[in-house]
Motif scaffolding. Structure first.
Motif, PDB file in Angstrom:
ATOM      1  N   VAL A  36       0.871  -1.110   0.172  1.00 41.29           N
ATOM      2  CA  VAL A  36      -0.038   0.098  -0.130  1.00 41.29           C
ATOM      3  C   VAL A  36       0.944   1.324  -0.132  1.00 41.29           C
ATOM      4  O   VAL A  36       0.712   2.468  -0.873  1.00 41.29           O
ATOM      5  CB  VAL A  36      -0.865  -0.103   1.205  1.00 41.29           C
ATOM      6  N   ALA A  37       1.790   1.293   0.775  1.00 36.21           N
ATOM      7  CA  ALA A  37       2.821   2.352   0.888  1.00 36.21           C
ATOM      8  C   ALA A  37       3.518   2.789  -0.352  1.00 36.21           C
ATOM      9  O   ALA A  37       3.455   3.798  -0.805  1.00 36.21           O
ATOM     10  CB  ALA A  37       3.818   2.259   1.730  1.00 36.21           C
ATOM     11  N   GLN A  38       3.923   1.637  -1.185  1.00 39.76           N
ATOM     12  CA  GLN A  38       4.496   1.902  -2.530  1.00 39.76           C
ATOM     13  C   GLN A  38       3.515   2.335  -3.374  1.00 39.76           C
ATOM     14  O   GLN A  38       3.673   3.336  -4.347  1.00 39.76           O
ATOM     15  CB  GLN A  38       4.977   0.573  -3.147  1.00 39.76           C
ATOM     16  N   ARG A  39       2.206   2.039  -3.388  1.00 41.75           N
ATOM     17  CA  ARG A  39       1.265   2.569  -4.230  1.00 41.75           C
ATOM     18  C   ARG A  39       0.969   3.875  -4.122  1.00 41.75           C
ATOM     19  O   ARG A  39       0.902   5.059  -4.929  1.00 41.75           O
ATOM     20  CB  ARG A  39      -0.070   1.695  -3.984  1.00 41.75           C
ATOM     21  N   ILE A  40       1.059   4.229  -2.642  1.00 42.85           N
ATOM     22  CA  ILE A  40       0.743   5.823  -2.302  1.00 42.85           C
ATOM     23  C   ILE A  40       1.816   6.701  -2.806  1.00 42.85           C
ATOM     24  O   ILE A  40       1.997   7.750  -3.277  1.00 42.85           O
ATOM     25  CB  ILE A  40       0.641   5.967  -0.843  1.00 42.85           C
ATOM     26  N   ALA A  41       3.290   6.008  -2.854  1.00 45.34           N
ATOM     27  CA  ALA A  41       4.321   6.766  -3.173  1.00 45.34           C
ATOM     28  C   ALA A  41       4.249   7.026  -4.581  1.00 45.34           C
ATOM     29  O   ALA A  41       4.907   7.990  -4.883  1.00 45.34           O
ATOM     30  CB  ALA A  41       5.698   5.868  -2.674  1.00 45.34           C
ATOM     31  N   ARG A  42       3.910   6.148  -5.553  1.00 44.88           N
ATOM     32  CA  ARG A  42       3.718   6.417  -6.752  1.00 44.88           C
ATOM     33  C   ARG A  42       2.845   7.514  -7.102  1.00 44.88           C
ATOM     34  O   ARG A  42       3.078   8.259  -7.755  1.00 44.88           O
ATOM     35  CB  ARG A  42       3.258   5.245  -7.674  1.00 44.88           C
ATOM     36  N   CYS A  43       1.757   7.875  -6.244  1.00 46.60           N
ATOM     37  CA  CYS A  43       0.875   8.973  -6.616  1.00 46.60           C
ATOM     38  C   CYS A  43       1.700  10.268  -5.972  1.00 46.60           C
ATOM     39  O   CYS A  43       1.743  11.287  -6.553  1.00 46.60           O
ATOM     40  CB  CYS A  43      -0.354   8.690  -5.511  1.00 46.60           C
ATOM     41  N   ARG A  44       2.494  10.141  -4.912  1.00 44.55           N
ATOM     42  CA  ARG A  44       3.202  11.279  -4.666  1.00 44.55           C
ATOM     43  C   ARG A  44       4.299  11.573  -5.830  1.00 44.55           C
ATOM     44  O   ARG A  44       4.561  12.743  -5.927  1.00 44.55           O
ATOM     45  CB  ARG A  44       3.852  11.056  -3.303  1.00 44.55           C
ATOM     46  N   GLU A  45       4.973  10.522  -6.288  1.00 45.62           N
ATOM     47  CA  GLU A  45       5.707  10.973  -7.356  1.00 45.62           C
ATOM     48  C   GLU A  45       5.054  11.686  -8.568  1.00 45.62           C
ATOM     49  O   GLU A  45       5.793  12.407  -9.260  1.00 45.62           O
ATOM     50  CB  GLU A  45       6.470   9.725  -7.937  1.00 45.62           C
ATOM     51  N   GLU A  46       3.906  11.300  -8.774  1.00 45.30           N
ATOM     52  CA  GLU A  46       3.210  12.000  -9.661  1.00 45.30           C
ATOM     53  C   GLU A  46       2.690  13.527  -9.462  1.00 45.30           C
ATOM     54  O   GLU A  46       2.153  14.288 -10.175  1.00 45.30           O
ATOM     55  CB  GLU A  46       2.155  11.495 -10.228  1.00 45.30           C
ATOM     56  N   GLY A  47       3.163  13.861  -8.270  1.00 44.48           N
ATOM     57  CA  GLY A  47       2.901  15.396  -7.738  1.00 44.48           C
ATOM     58  C   GLY A  47       1.580  15.582  -7.017  1.00 44.48           C
ATOM     59  O   GLY A  47       1.501  16.450  -6.690  1.00 44.48           O
ATOM     60  N   GLY A  87      -7.457  -0.047  17.206  1.00 46.37           N
ATOM     61  CA  GLY A  87      -6.967  -0.907  16.190  1.00 46.37           C
ATOM     62  C   GLY A  87      -6.521  -0.064  14.894  1.00 46.37           C
ATOM     63  O   GLY A  87      -5.573  -0.611  14.156  1.00 46.37           O
ATOM     64  N   GLU A  88      -7.465   0.904  14.527  1.00 44.25           N
ATOM     65  CA  GLU A  88      -6.905   1.867  13.475  1.00 44.25           C
ATOM     66  C   GLU A  88      -5.605   2.385  13.627  1.00 44.25           C
ATOM     67  O   GLU A  88      -4.759   2.845  12.866  1.00 44.25           O
ATOM     68  CB  GLU A  88      -8.095   2.874  13.264  1.00 44.25           C
ATOM     69  N   GLN A  89      -5.511   2.813  15.254  1.00 43.30           N
ATOM     70  CA  GLN A  89      -4.191   3.547  15.380  1.00 43.30           C
ATOM     71  C   GLN A  89      -3.074   2.880  15.121  1.00 43.30           C
ATOM     72  O   GLN A  89      -1.912   3.270  14.861  1.00 43.30           O
ATOM     73  CB  GLN A  89      -4.256   4.017  16.990  1.00 43.30           C
ATOM     74  N   VAL A  90      -2.966   1.548  15.273  1.00 40.83           N
ATOM     75  CA  VAL A  90      -1.872   0.613  15.109  1.00 40.83           C
ATOM     76  C   VAL A  90      -1.560   0.845  13.471  1.00 40.83           C
ATOM     77  O   VAL A  90      -0.599   0.901  13.242  1.00 40.83           O
ATOM     78  CB  VAL A  90      -2.305  -0.707  15.279  1.00 40.83           C
ATOM     79  N   SER A  91      -2.783   0.660  12.839  1.00 40.55           N
ATOM     80  CA  SER A  91      -2.706   0.438  11.093  1.00 40.55           C
ATOM     81  C   SER A  91      -1.957   1.614  10.662  1.00 40.55           C
ATOM     82  O   SER A  91      -1.193   1.734   9.800  1.00 40.55           O
ATOM     83  CB  SER A  91      -3.790   0.096  10.522  1.00 40.55           C
ATOM     84  N   ILE A  92      -2.681   3.078  11.076  1.00 38.46           N
ATOM     85  CA  ILE A  92      -2.079   4.349  10.657  1.00 38.46           C
ATOM     86  C   ILE A  92      -0.562   4.448  10.808  1.00 38.46           C
ATOM     87  O   ILE A  92       0.107   5.006  10.070  1.00 38.46           O
ATOM     88  CB  ILE A  92      -3.020   5.523  11.133  1.00 38.46           C
ATOM     89  N   ALA A  93      -0.109   4.091  12.019  1.00 37.08           N
ATOM     90  CA  ALA A  93       1.253   4.478  12.483  1.00 37.08           C
ATOM     91  C   ALA A  93       2.056   3.450  11.691  1.00 37.08           C
ATOM     92  O   ALA A  93       2.931   4.129  11.219  1.00 37.08           O
ATOM     93  CB  ALA A  93       1.289   4.109  13.837  1.00 37.08           C
ATOM     94  N   LEU A  94       1.666   2.500  11.380  1.00 38.76           N
ATOM     95  CA  LEU A  94       2.786   1.586  10.693  1.00 38.76           C
ATOM     96  C   LEU A  94       2.772   1.933   9.125  1.00 38.76           C
ATOM     97  O   LEU A  94       3.600   1.800   8.679  1.00 38.76           O
ATOM     98  CB  LEU A  94       2.047  -0.149  10.681  1.00 38.76           C
ATOM     99  N   LEU A  95       1.452   2.283   8.798  1.00 40.60           N
ATOM    100  CA  LEU A  95       1.531   2.945   7.164  1.00 40.60           C
ATOM    101  C   LEU A  95       2.231   4.079   7.091  1.00 40.60           C
ATOM    102  O   LEU A  95       3.067   4.252   6.140  1.00 40.60           O
ATOM    103  CB  LEU A  95       0.315   3.100   6.715  1.00 40.60           C
ATOM    104  N   ALA A  96       2.334   4.972   7.882  1.00 43.77           N
ATOM    105  CA  ALA A  96       3.073   5.956   8.060  1.00 43.77           C
ATOM    106  C   ALA A  96       4.527   5.761   8.141  1.00 43.77           C
ATOM    107  O   ALA A  96       5.408   6.319   7.404  1.00 43.77           O
ATOM    108  CB  ALA A  96       2.719   7.100   9.225  1.00 43.77           C
ATOM    109  N   MET A  97       4.878   4.966   9.054  1.00 43.46           N
ATOM    110  CA  MET A  97       6.372   4.270   9.023  1.00 43.46           C
ATOM    111  C   MET A  97       6.703   3.775   7.658  1.00 43.46           C
ATOM    112  O   MET A  97       7.891   4.019   7.195  1.00 43.46           O
ATOM    113  CB  MET A  97       6.243   3.378   9.983  1.00 43.46           C
ATOM    114  N   ALA A  98       5.868   3.133   7.064  1.00 45.84           N
ATOM    115  CA  ALA A  98       6.129   2.254   5.988  1.00 45.84           C
ATOM    116  C   ALA A  98       6.260   3.625   4.716  1.00 45.84           C
ATOM    117  O   ALA A  98       7.394   3.180   3.833  1.00 45.84           O
ATOM    118  CB  ALA A  98       5.166   1.409   5.444  1.00 45.84           C
TER     119      ALA A  98
END
Length: 222
Positions: A36-47, A87-98
């Motif tokens: 998921v992080a890689q997918r989001i990173a691609r969106c950021r690369e597109e600006g 539960g959501e706090q775990v996932s958002i923190a891990l995704l932000a770390m990724a």
């Protein structure tokens, strides 16, 4: 329209705000969170600016509910909100770390931090307002904002802030965050695709997933 469509033709694409939502299955393991992080990173690369609404990992909500039932068959709703919101706090923190591991600036924010204001009714609170200025500020700093679905905040006794949840599955919070943030930008995305604002297919998704859509509608945008 500033909504960005995929195209094989090289072109200059205007920057848009993409609001993405990933459910528990999509973030159910370390590997899936990294994907998921890689997918989001691609969106950021597109600006593009990106806001991500994330559910708890896998069956976390079920597991937490089971733990509560083993201790108290009729637990106080306030304590259930405290438990399930973790539960959501775990996932958002891990995704932000990724995302940060990929060199993408990202910040995780709980429902209260985002500014999701609700009634004081625990476990089935109704959203009253979403203060989008906090998200706008983080976006202006160039960060991906990773938001915990399913939760908000209300003023309890004595004016003390209380964590509230909006019903099992976080449907109401996710729908409301999508709508509120759509006023900031020009695109939606989920784990499987993107939709332009006002697309009838998105309206069908809302009707199908929210058993009581009117509960998710009233708020004032700031």
């Amino acid at each position: 329209s500033r909504w960005v469509r995929k195209s094989s033709v090289a072109e200059t694409r205007p920057m848009a705000l993409l609001v993405q939502k990933f459910g528990g299955t999509s973030v159910g393991s370390v590997e899936r969170i990294q994907a998921v992080a890689q997918r989001i990173a691609r969106c950021r690369e597109e600006g593009h600016d990106v806001v991500v609404v994330v559910s708890a990992m896998g069956h976390t909500t079920d597991e937490l509910t089971g733990l509560a039932a083993a201790i108290n068959p009729d637990p106080p709703r306030r304590e259930m909100d405290m438990l399930l919101s973790s539960g959501e706090q775990v996932s958002i923190a891990l995704l932000a770390m990724a995302l940060n591991a990929l060199g993408v600036s990202a910040v995780s924010m709980t429902g209260p931090q985002v500014g999701i204001v609700t009634e004081s009714t625990h476990s089935r609170a109704r959203i009253l307002e979403i203060r989008t200025d906090r998200v706008q500020g983080r976006l202006a700093e160039g960060a991906v904002v990773v938001v915990a679905g399913f939760q908000g905040t209300s003023s309890g006794s004595g004016g003390i802030a209380e964590i509230t949840t909006l019903g099992r599955g976080g449907v109401f919070s996710s729908v409301c965050v999508f709508f509120a943030l759509s006023h900031l930008g020009h695109g939606f995305a989920s784990g499987t695709g993107s939709w332009p604002p006002g697309w009838k297919g998105w309206q069908r998704v809302i009707r199908r997933r929210a058993s009581q859509p009117p509960r998710a509608m009233p708020w004032r945008r700031r």
